[in-house]
Design a protein around this motif. Structure first.
Motif, short mmCIF file in Angstrom:
data_model
loop_
_atom_site.label_atom_id
_atom_site.label_comp_id
_atom_site.label_asym_id
_atom_site.label_seq_id
_atom_site.Cartn_x
_atom_site.Cartn_y
_atom_site.Cartn_z
N PRO A 26 0.74 -1.24 -0.11
CA PRO A 26 -0.11 0.01 0.04
C PRO A 26 0.71 1.34 0.03
O PRO A 26 0.32 2.33 -0.54
CB PRO A 26 -0.91 -0.11 1.16
N ASP A 27 2.14 1.46 0.77
CA ASP A 27 3.01 2.64 0.74
C ASP A 27 3.63 2.48 -0.66
O ASP A 27 4.63 3.41 -0.68
CB ASP A 27 3.72 2.49 1.73
N GLY A 28 3.81 1.65 -1.49
CA GLY A 28 4.45 1.73 -2.64
C GLY A 28 5.69 0.79 -2.65
O GLY A 28 6.26 0.55 -3.64
N ASN A 29 6.04 0.13 -1.63
CA ASN A 29 7.30 -0.93 -1.38
C ASN A 29 7.16 -1.88 -2.22
O ASN A 29 5.85 -2.63 -2.39
CB ASN A 29 7.29 -1.24 0.08
N LEU A 30 8.14 -2.23 -2.92
CA LEU A 30 8.18 -3.37 -3.92
C LEU A 30 7.85 -4.96 -2.82
O LEU A 30 8.35 -4.93 -1.87
CB LEU A 30 9.18 -3.74 -4.63
N ILE A 31 6.99 -5.76 -3.47
CA ILE A 31 6.86 -6.96 -2.63
C ILE A 31 7.56 -8.22 -3.67
O ILE A 31 7.95 -7.97 -4.91
CB ILE A 31 5.57 -7.25 -2.36
N ALA A 32 7.53 -9.56 -3.40
CA ALA A 32 8.06 -10.51 -4.19
C ALA A 32 7.18 -10.76 -5.39
O ALA A 32 5.99 -10.39 -5.13
CB ALA A 32 8.01 -11.80 -3.26
N SER A 33 7.88 -10.69 -6.42
CA SER A 33 7.33 -10.98 -7.76
C SER A 33 6.43 -12.05 -7.87
O SER A 33 6.92 -13.05 -7.40
CB SER A 33 8.32 -11.21 -8.85
N ASP A 246 8.86 -6.20 11.86
CA ASP A 246 9.70 -5.11 11.77
C ASP A 246 8.91 -3.62 12.16
O ASP A 246 8.20 -3.21 11.35
CB ASP A 246 10.36 -5.01 10.39
N MET A 247 9.17 -2.95 13.30
CA MET A 247 8.51 -1.91 13.55
C MET A 247 8.90 -0.69 12.77
O MET A 247 8.26 0.13 12.27
CB MET A 247 8.59 -1.55 14.93
N GLY A 248 10.13 -0.73 12.17
CA GLY A 248 10.52 0.23 11.35
C GLY A 248 10.21 0.39 10.02
O GLY A 248 9.68 1.57 9.68
N SER A 249 9.82 -0.62 9.54
CA SER A 249 9.15 -0.59 8.09
C SER A 249 7.44 -0.94 8.37
O SER A 249 6.75 -0.66 7.32
CB SER A 249 9.52 -1.68 7.20
N HIS A 250 7.23 -1.09 9.40
CA HIS A 250 5.74 -1.72 9.64
C HIS A 250 5.36 -2.71 8.68
O HIS A 250 4.31 -2.79 8.03
CB HIS A 250 4.58 -0.28 9.51
N ARG A 251 6.09 -3.60 8.57
CA ARG A 251 5.87 -5.02 7.66
C ARG A 251 6.34 -6.09 8.18
O ARG A 251 6.92 -6.23 9.28
CB ARG A 251 6.61 -4.56 6.36
N ILE A 252 5.84 -7.16 7.79
CA ILE A 252 6.49 -8.53 8.14
C ILE A 252 7.19 -8.98 7.06
O ILE A 252 6.89 -8.96 5.84
CB ILE A 252 5.21 -9.70 8.15
N HIS A 253 8.86 -9.38 7.40
CA HIS A 253 9.75 -9.60 6.49
C HIS A 253 9.79 -11.21 6.56
O HIS A 253 9.70 -11.74 7.58
CB HIS A 253 10.79 -9.06 6.72
N ALA A 254 9.63 -11.80 5.42
CA ALA A 254 9.93 -13.40 5.48
C ALA A 254 11.19 -13.46 4.57
O ALA A 254 11.51 -12.93 3.63
CB ALA A 254 8.63 -13.97 4.73
N HIS A 262 11.17 -11.72 1.32
CA HIS A 262 10.18 -11.63 0.84
C HIS A 262 9.40 -10.43 1.82
O HIS A 262 9.36 -10.73 2.98
CB HIS A 262 9.24 -12.60 0.58
N LEU A 263 8.71 -9.60 1.16
CA LEU A 263 8.15 -8.32 1.95
C LEU A 263 6.63 -8.72 1.64
O LEU A 263 6.03 -8.49 0.78
CB LEU A 263 8.51 -7.11 1.53
N PHE A 264 5.72 -8.77 2.84
CA PHE A 264 4.34 -9.27 2.87
C PHE A 264 3.69 -7.77 2.84
O PHE A 264 4.09 -6.80 3.75
CB PHE A 264 3.90 -9.91 4.09
N PRO A 265 2.88 -7.30 1.78
CA PRO A 265 2.33 -6.17 1.71
C PRO A 265 1.12 -5.96 2.83
O PRO A 265 -0.05 -5.73 2.28
CB PRO A 265 1.49 -6.22 0.22
N VAL A 266 1.55 -6.21 3.95
CA VAL A 266 0.29 -5.93 4.98
C VAL A 266 1.34 -5.07 6.20
O VAL A 266 2.28 -5.26 6.65
CB VAL A 266 0.19 -7.36 5.70
N HIS A 267 0.35 -4.00 6.33
CA HIS A 267 0.86 -2.72 7.23
C HIS A 267 0.43 -3.29 8.64
O HIS A 267 -0.40 -3.87 9.01
CB HIS A 267 0.31 -1.58 7.14
N ILE A 268 1.48 -3.43 9.63
CA ILE A 268 1.33 -4.07 10.83
C ILE A 268 1.89 -2.90 11.93
O ILE A 268 2.74 -1.94 11.61
CB ILE A 268 2.21 -4.98 11.19
N ASN A 269 1.00 -2.83 13.06
CA ASN A 269 1.86 -2.22 14.17
C ASN A 269 2.66 -2.90 15.17
O ASN A 269 2.30 -3.56 16.05
CB ASN A 269 0.73 -1.44 15.11
N ALA A 270 3.88 -3.31 14.39
CA ALA A 270 4.62 -4.31 15.02
C ALA A 270 5.35 -3.91 16.21
O ALA A 270 6.47 -3.64 16.16
CB ALA A 270 5.86 -4.70 13.86
#
Length: 300
Positions: A26-33, A246-254, A262-270
């Motif tokens: 949602p914020d424009g970051n690339l996720i796994a193809s 990752d609270m810094g990027s508000h993402r789940i990194h796998a 891989h970056l999950f396109p899910v915004h979290i309050n981690a």
């Protein structure tokens, strides 16, 4: 070309609404193809209460979580309680009268027992599913400040990270120290631990990386230094994949077993713990007073 079997794919089971275009978060970051839009199952915000004077318990500030089968344990520091959530019956029950703090950590054994980090007593306590205290793991000489731990179901050993001496203390099934492993890299702050496929993973939150160690303490790899900003929690699945909140990027990194990110396109309050079981990734979200649930194809 990345093959499909190496992709981490979140199932498109919608709870909260519409998604976003594949290929971008949602914020424009690339996720796994090739990864589809990430949507969620219904979160856990509260449930009918068992063993409580009130009829319904609403979560206030869940900080830690452990899951296996139908049992989900939630440490809520806002309510100062540890609860067991029954996934089938959708009920919450206070567990063994145990209190929860912001630094409480949880893990489950293969027999559905519960391990709890009790920082004030500088120990890990092991409880049966019915709440009986089975054993405690502590050592004044080697365990100055336990901050994280992980259970090795294959060997029955308990690995405990000490934040004071920068080392791992390994206990056997009888609660006795089997060995003390000095970390091969100086950590700034140990935030979490996980074990997957026999590899011990230590989250070094201060340096923004995961140290992966062999059972004899050798450094196997250092993961995430270039992608993690402020990691706070860690989980590993049976395929050896890592999930980092990752609270810094508000993402789940796998990270795949080979370290492929891989970056999950899910915004979290981690800010809380995470756990994975049976293809479900649970994320404690204290800011929104809920536990988020994501279904992962081929995971767990």
């Amino acid at each position: 070309m990345i093959t499909c079997c190496r992709m981490l794919i979140l199932a498109a089971l919608v709870w909260s609404g519409s998604g976003h275009a594949s290929g971008q978060a949602p914020d424009g970051n690339l996720i796994a193809s090739g990864a589809p839009t990430a949507n969620e199952l219904a979160p856990i915000t509260g449930a009918s209460a068992l063993g409580s004077a009130v009829g319904f318990v609403r979560l206030a500030y869940p900080v830690a979580i452990a899951a296996k089968g139908q049992d989900i344990y939630i440490a809520d520091s806002g309510l100062n309680r540890i609860f067991r959530y029954d996934r089938a019956g959708q009920t919450l029950q206070p567990f063994a009268g145990l209190q929860a703090r912001q630094d409480t950590r949880l893990a489950m054994g293969a027999d559905l027992s519960l391990y709890v980090l009790e920082s004030l007593d500088r120990r890990i306590a092991h409880y049966s599913r019915n709440g009986t205290l089975l054993r405690t793991y502590a050592d004044d000489a080697n365990l100055g400040r336990p901050v994280a731990f992980a259970v090795d179901e294959a060997s029955g050993k308990l690995w405990v990270a000490d934040g004071l001496y920068n080392q791992l203390v390994v206990f056997n099934m009888r609660g006795r120290i089997a060995e003390v492993v000095r970390l091969p890299v100086q950590t700034l702050s140990i935030g979490d631990m996980a074990i997957g496929r026999g590899i011990i993973h230590v989250l070094d939150t201060g340096n923004g990386q995961v140290l992966s160690l062999s059972p004899d303490g050798r450094l196997v790899s250092m993961i995430g230094r270039d992608s993690l900003k402020q990691p706070v929690a860690l989980a590993a699945d049976r395929q050896g994949r890592l999930y980092v909140a990752d609270m810094g990027s508000h993402r789940i990194h796998a990270f795949a077993a080979d370290g492929q990110p891989h970056l999950f396109p899910v915004h979290i309050n981690a800010q809380g713990g995470i756990a994975i079981d049976e293809g479900r990734l649970y994320v404690a979200d204290p800011v929104q007073a809920r536990v988020r649930v994501m279904l992962i194809m081929g995971g767990g």
